[in-house]
Write an enzyme that holds these catalytic residues in place. Structure first.
Site, PDB file in Angstrom:
ATOM      1  N   CYS A 114       0.808  -1.221   0.000  1.00 11.14           N
ATOM      2  CA  CYS A 114       0.000   0.000   0.000  1.00 11.14           C
ATOM      3  C   CYS A 114       0.841   1.272   0.000  1.00 11.14           C
ATOM      4  O   CYS A 114       0.354   2.336  -0.376  1.00 11.14           O
ATOM      5  CB  CYS A 114      -0.935   0.003   1.208  1.00 11.14           C
ATOM      6  SG  CYS A 114      -2.132  -1.343   1.199  1.00 11.14           S
ATOM      7  N   HIS A 254      -3.602   7.181   1.929  1.00 11.29           N
ATOM      8  CA  HIS A 254      -3.995   5.886   1.375  1.00 11.29           C
ATOM      9  C   HIS A 254      -5.395   5.558   1.868  1.00 11.29           C
ATOM     10  O   HIS A 254      -5.691   5.663   3.060  1.00 11.29           O
ATOM     11  CB  HIS A 254      -2.999   4.820   1.834  1.00 11.29           C
ATOM     12  CG  HIS A 254      -3.478   3.423   1.612  1.00 11.29           C
ATOM     13  ND1 HIS A 254      -4.054   3.001   0.436  1.00 11.29           N
ATOM     14  CD2 HIS A 254      -3.484   2.332   2.448  1.00 11.29           C
ATOM     15  CE1 HIS A 254      -4.388   1.726   0.544  1.00 11.29           C
ATOM     16  NE2 HIS A 254      -4.060   1.299   1.748  1.00 11.29           N
ATOM     17  N   ASN A 284     -10.492   0.099  -1.643  1.00 10.31           N
ATOM     18  CA  ASN A 284      -9.059   0.073  -1.323  1.00 10.31           C
ATOM     19  C   ASN A 284      -8.317  -0.702  -2.412  1.00 10.31           C
ATOM     20  O   ASN A 284      -8.372  -1.921  -2.465  1.00 10.31           O
ATOM     21  CB  ASN A 284      -8.856  -0.589   0.041  1.00 10.31           C
ATOM     22  CG  ASN A 284      -7.391  -0.718   0.433  1.00 10.31           C
ATOM     23  OD1 ASN A 284      -6.487  -0.434  -0.354  1.00 10.31           O
ATOM     24  ND2 ASN A 284      -7.149  -1.162   1.658  1.00 10.31           N
TER      25      ASN A 284
END
Length: 327
Positions: A114, A254, A284
């Site tokens: 990520c 994020h 996500n």
């Protein structure tokens, strides 16, 4: 005057299939509204059978290149942040560069989970300053093909998307990365992982297919560690830039989980209206969420000269970091 690096163009792309929460809630036996209440996600996009990682990445890169208006022969480097390349070998970046006509560019994949875009942008910024050549940074993932549909923790979160930025040389000291902080915590190595398929546990005839899919061992631990890492790195990046949270025009975190980035914003003292949020509609997509959010935010309300953007991420590994970016 020392050379800097400016953001010259933004791009993003998502697949055509929209997956709303009701579909996943029904498959997992969850009450209506369960997913949105715990994650902030209302829907996400998943790849169709014909979609490829390189295809998503190239489409986002195309948009960024068109926006930048820079000749493709001038691009010196393509960095592709992904956890889901087309193949384990070879890397996907050379194929993406070929599809985009970047005949003079090097190309390599970065597996930073990520936080991959944070690392890729940091490396690209250094390349542009050193070599006086533009670079293309793309982050893309097809996580729907790595989800274990029977595991609630991962099945409700992950999505497919790509985002891209073109970085170009500049002589303006207010452009580019003004402060950065990166971090790693291998003590949390097993919290988010795909257990098998690597050299430690290679593919084998007797391997359970579930072992090749995403698993989150302890969601509460991930939450706590992500909030701590993103908050700490953000504070360090701001300090390196000689700025405070009050100087941040927009915080682009994020999009792991709305509860995570809202907690980070609160710990930093950043007002909710300065946090860029795309998780409700896009879910996500790991490293792709930050450049996706940047591109969408730029279209909705263009960034202005002098804006200071704070980017922050944390994810599997654990890896994380934060950047202060001058527009």
């Amino acid at each position: 005057m020392s050379r800097t690096a400016r953001i010259a163009g933004f791009g993003h792309h998502v697949p055509g299939r929209t997956v709303e929460n009701a579909e996943i809630e029904a498959s997992l036996g969850l009450d209506a509204g369960w997913i949105e209440g715990r994650t902030g996600i209302r829907q996400r996009y998943w790849a169709e059978p014909q979609d490829t990682l390189s295809g998503l990445a190239a489409t986002a890169g195309e948009m960024a290149l068109e926006a930048a208006g820079i000749a493709r022969r001038d691009i010196g480097l393509l960095l592709l942040a992904t956890s889901t390349p087309d193949h384990l070998l070879p890397p996907s970046a050379p194929l993406v560069a070929h599809r985009l006509g970047l005949d003079n560019a090097g190309g390599v994949d970065l597996a930073g989970a990520c936080a991959g875009f944070i690392y890729a942008l940091t490396f690209a910024d250094g390349f542009v300053r050193l070599h006086n050549k533009p670079a293309l940074v793309i982050a893309a993932n097809i996580l729907s093909r790595r989800i274990n549909p029977a595991e609630r923790a991962s099945a409700v979160l992950f999505a497919d998307a790509a985002g891209a930025v073109v970085i170009a040389p500049s002589n303006d000291p207010g452009h580019g990365i003004l402060g950065a902080s990166v971090a790693a915590d291998g003590g949390g190595y097993s919290l988010i992982q795909i257990p098998a398929g690597g050299s430690n546990r290679p593919f084998a005839d007797e391997l359970d297919i579930a072992e090749t899919r995403m698993t989150i061992a302890d969601g509460r631990a991930v939450f706590a560690k992500a909030v701590e890492m993103m908050s700490r790195c953000s504070q360090e990046a701001l300090a390196a830039a000689s700025l405070t949270a009050a100087d941040v025009s927009r915080f682009v975190p994020h999009q792991a989980n709305a509860r995570i980035f809202n907690a980070v914003g609160k710990s930093l003292g950043i007002a909710d209206d300065r946090i860029v949020k795309t998780i409700a509609d896009y879910g996500n997509s790991s490293a792709a969420t930050i450049p996706l959010s940047l591109s969408i935010a730029q279209r909705a309300e263009p960034f202005r000269r002098g804006d200071k953007l704070l980017l922050a991420a944390a994810g599997a590994g654990l890896t994380g970091g934060a950047l202060v970016l001058g527009i």
